[in-house]
Scaffold this motif. Sequence first.
Motif, mmCIF file in Angstrom:
data_model
loop_
_atom_site.group_PDB
_atom_site.id
_atom_site.type_symbol
_atom_site.label_atom_id
_atom_site.label_comp_id
_atom_site.label_asym_id
_atom_site.label_seq_id
_atom_site.Cartn_x
_atom_site.Cartn_y
_atom_site.Cartn_z
ATOM 1 N N VAL A 74 -30.414 -29.297 0.430
ATOM 2 C CA VAL A 74 -31.405 -28.315 1.195
ATOM 3 C C VAL A 74 -32.511 -28.503 0.058
ATOM 4 N N LYS A 75 -33.732 -28.147 0.606
ATOM 5 C CA LYS A 75 -35.011 -28.309 -0.177
ATOM 6 C C LYS A 75 -35.495 -26.813 -0.921
ATOM 7 N N HIS A 76 -35.100 -25.725 -0.280
ATOM 8 C CA HIS A 76 -35.556 -24.410 -0.713
ATOM 9 C C HIS A 76 -34.296 -23.757 -1.390
ATOM 10 N N ARG A 77 -34.565 -22.880 -2.308
ATOM 11 C CA ARG A 77 -33.323 -21.608 -2.546
ATOM 12 C C ARG A 77 -33.069 -20.957 -1.635
ATOM 13 N N ARG A 78 -34.016 -20.420 -0.665
ATOM 14 C CA ARG A 78 -33.415 -19.466 0.447
ATOM 15 C C ARG A 78 -32.603 -20.419 1.434
ATOM 16 N N ASP A 79 -32.627 -21.515 1.809
ATOM 17 C CA ASP A 79 -31.899 -22.333 2.270
ATOM 18 C C ASP A 79 -30.374 -22.470 1.802
ATOM 19 N N ALA A 80 -30.636 -22.699 0.312
ATOM 20 C CA ALA A 80 -29.327 -22.778 -0.364
ATOM 21 C C ALA A 80 -28.447 -21.668 -0.279
ATOM 22 N N VAL A 81 -29.261 -20.473 -0.306
ATOM 23 C CA VAL A 81 -28.369 -19.161 -0.041
ATOM 24 C C VAL A 81 -27.804 -19.355 1.299
ATOM 25 N N LEU A 82 -28.332 -19.615 2.333
ATOM 26 C CA LEU A 82 -27.641 -19.596 3.704
ATOM 27 C C LEU A 82 -26.497 -20.563 3.751
ATOM 28 N N LEU A 83 -26.907 -21.846 3.094
ATOM 29 C CA LEU A 83 -25.995 -22.992 3.222
ATOM 30 C C LEU A 83 -24.567 -22.483 2.340
ATOM 31 N N GLY A 84 -24.901 -21.737 0.982
ATOM 32 C CA GLY A 84 -23.973 -21.288 0.453
ATOM 33 C C GLY A 84 -22.968 -20.185 1.009
ATOM 34 N N ARG A 85 -23.630 -19.289 1.728
ATOM 35 C CA ARG A 85 -23.014 -18.354 2.576
ATOM 36 C C ARG A 85 -21.976 -19.009 3.592
ATOM 37 N N LEU A 86 -22.541 -20.236 4.111
ATOM 38 C CA LEU A 86 -21.718 -20.916 5.005
ATOM 39 C C LEU A 86 -20.636 -21.175 4.540
ATOM 40 N N LEU A 87 -20.765 -22.139 3.263
ATOM 41 C CA LEU A 87 -19.443 -22.256 2.665
ATOM 42 C C LEU A 87 -18.523 -21.314 2.029
ATOM 43 N N GLY A 88 -18.864 -20.140 1.802
ATOM 44 C CA GLY A 88 -18.018 -19.054 1.420
ATOM 45 C C GLY A 88 -17.308 -18.567 2.711
ATOM 46 N N GLU A 89 -17.979 -18.523 3.928
ATOM 47 C CA GLU A 89 -17.516 -17.765 5.173
ATOM 48 C C GLU A 89 -16.858 -18.919 6.057
ATOM 49 N N GLU A 90 -17.606 -19.807 6.309
ATOM 50 C CA GLU A 90 -16.966 -20.624 7.397
ATOM 51 C C GLU A 90 -15.988 -21.686 6.702
ATOM 52 N N CYS A 91 -16.067 -22.234 5.589
ATOM 53 C CA CYS A 91 -15.370 -22.879 4.878
ATOM 54 C C CYS A 91 -14.022 -21.927 4.003
ATOM 55 N N GLN A 92 -14.210 -20.931 3.863
ATOM 56 C CA GLN A 92 -13.507 -19.955 3.101
ATOM 57 C C GLN A 92 -13.117 -20.694 1.465
ATOM 58 N N LEU A 93 -14.380 -21.080 1.187
ATOM 59 C CA LEU A 93 -14.551 -21.573 -0.075
ATOM 60 C C LEU A 93 -14.398 -20.731 -1.362
ATOM 61 N N PHE A 94 -15.291 -19.696 -1.262
ATOM 62 C CA PHE A 94 -15.423 -18.660 -2.385
ATOM 63 C C PHE A 94 -15.588 -17.206 -1.917
ATOM 64 N N GLU A 95 -15.674 -16.362 -2.780
ATOM 65 C CA GLU A 95 -15.812 -15.144 -2.271
ATOM 66 C C GLU A 95 -16.347 -14.330 -3.635
ATOM 67 N N HIS A 96 -17.111 -13.273 -3.411
ATOM 68 C CA HIS A 96 -17.516 -12.463 -4.372
ATOM 69 C C HIS A 96 -16.318 -11.786 -5.124
ATOM 70 N N VAL A 97 -16.266 -11.662 -6.499
ATOM 71 C CA VAL A 97 -15.267 -10.907 -7.274
ATOM 72 C C VAL A 97 -14.635 -9.772 -6.607
ATOM 73 N N SER A 98 -15.510 -8.973 -6.060
ATOM 74 C CA SER A 98 -15.083 -7.649 -5.324
ATOM 75 C C SER A 98 -14.767 -7.816 -4.043
ATOM 76 N N GLY A 99 -15.085 -9.011 -3.428
ATOM 77 C CA GLY A 99 -15.205 -9.260 -1.978
ATOM 78 C C GLY A 99 -15.950 -8.713 -1.082
ATOM 79 N N ASP A 100 -17.018 -8.266 -1.529
ATOM 80 C CA ASP A 100 -17.904 -7.493 -0.484
ATOM 81 C C ASP A 100 -19.377 -7.799 -0.592
ATOM 82 N N VAL A 101 -19.569 -9.035 -1.168
ATOM 83 C CA VAL A 101 -20.971 -9.275 -1.400
ATOM 84 C C VAL A 101 -21.144 -10.741 -0.895
ATOM 85 N N GLU A 102 -22.250 -11.275 -0.066
ATOM 86 C CA GLU A 102 -22.501 -12.424 0.449
ATOM 87 C C GLU A 102 -23.034 -13.192 -0.705
ATOM 88 N N LEU A 103 -23.009 -14.623 -0.733
ATOM 89 C CA LEU A 103 -23.820 -15.277 -1.784
ATOM 90 C C LEU A 103 -25.224 -14.699 -1.917
#
Length: 124
Positions: free
Chosen positions: A76-105
């Motif tokens: 992606v070109k912009h940081r805001r897009d990277a946040v959205l992409l990262g959230r997709l990786l965390g949620e759709e791919c179940q790649l990672f999660e916040h250490v407390s499990g309750d915060v999106e990227l």
Amino acid sequence: SSTPHEGRRRPSWNKLPSTRRTIVQDLQDHDVGLEDIAKLFEKGMKVQDRVYRMKHYKSVFVGRDAVTWLVRKGFVKHRRDAVLLGRLLGEECQLFEHVSGDVELCDDKFFYRYVRRHVESILR
């Protein structure tokens, strides 16, 4: 004298809202899938043990670093897009999660850890 854009507002690309759908569509247009990015992310985004408020967190990465990595790798070109992409990786791919499990990227200093079931599926 008038300019070619007088009377018409030129679109401000920096202000156009990005959506998950547009991010996924852009990736598909370049023949890149979320799972491809997930595998590269896991190889490229290194983890380390960290301490915050005297609590130890094993094998974590920082959200801000993840956002930087996604932009630098050109997904992606912009940081805001990277946040959205990262959230997709965390949620759709179940790649990672916040250490407390309750915060999106977030583009901040929050800690995230890889989700074990995804790591094990890649190693098989």
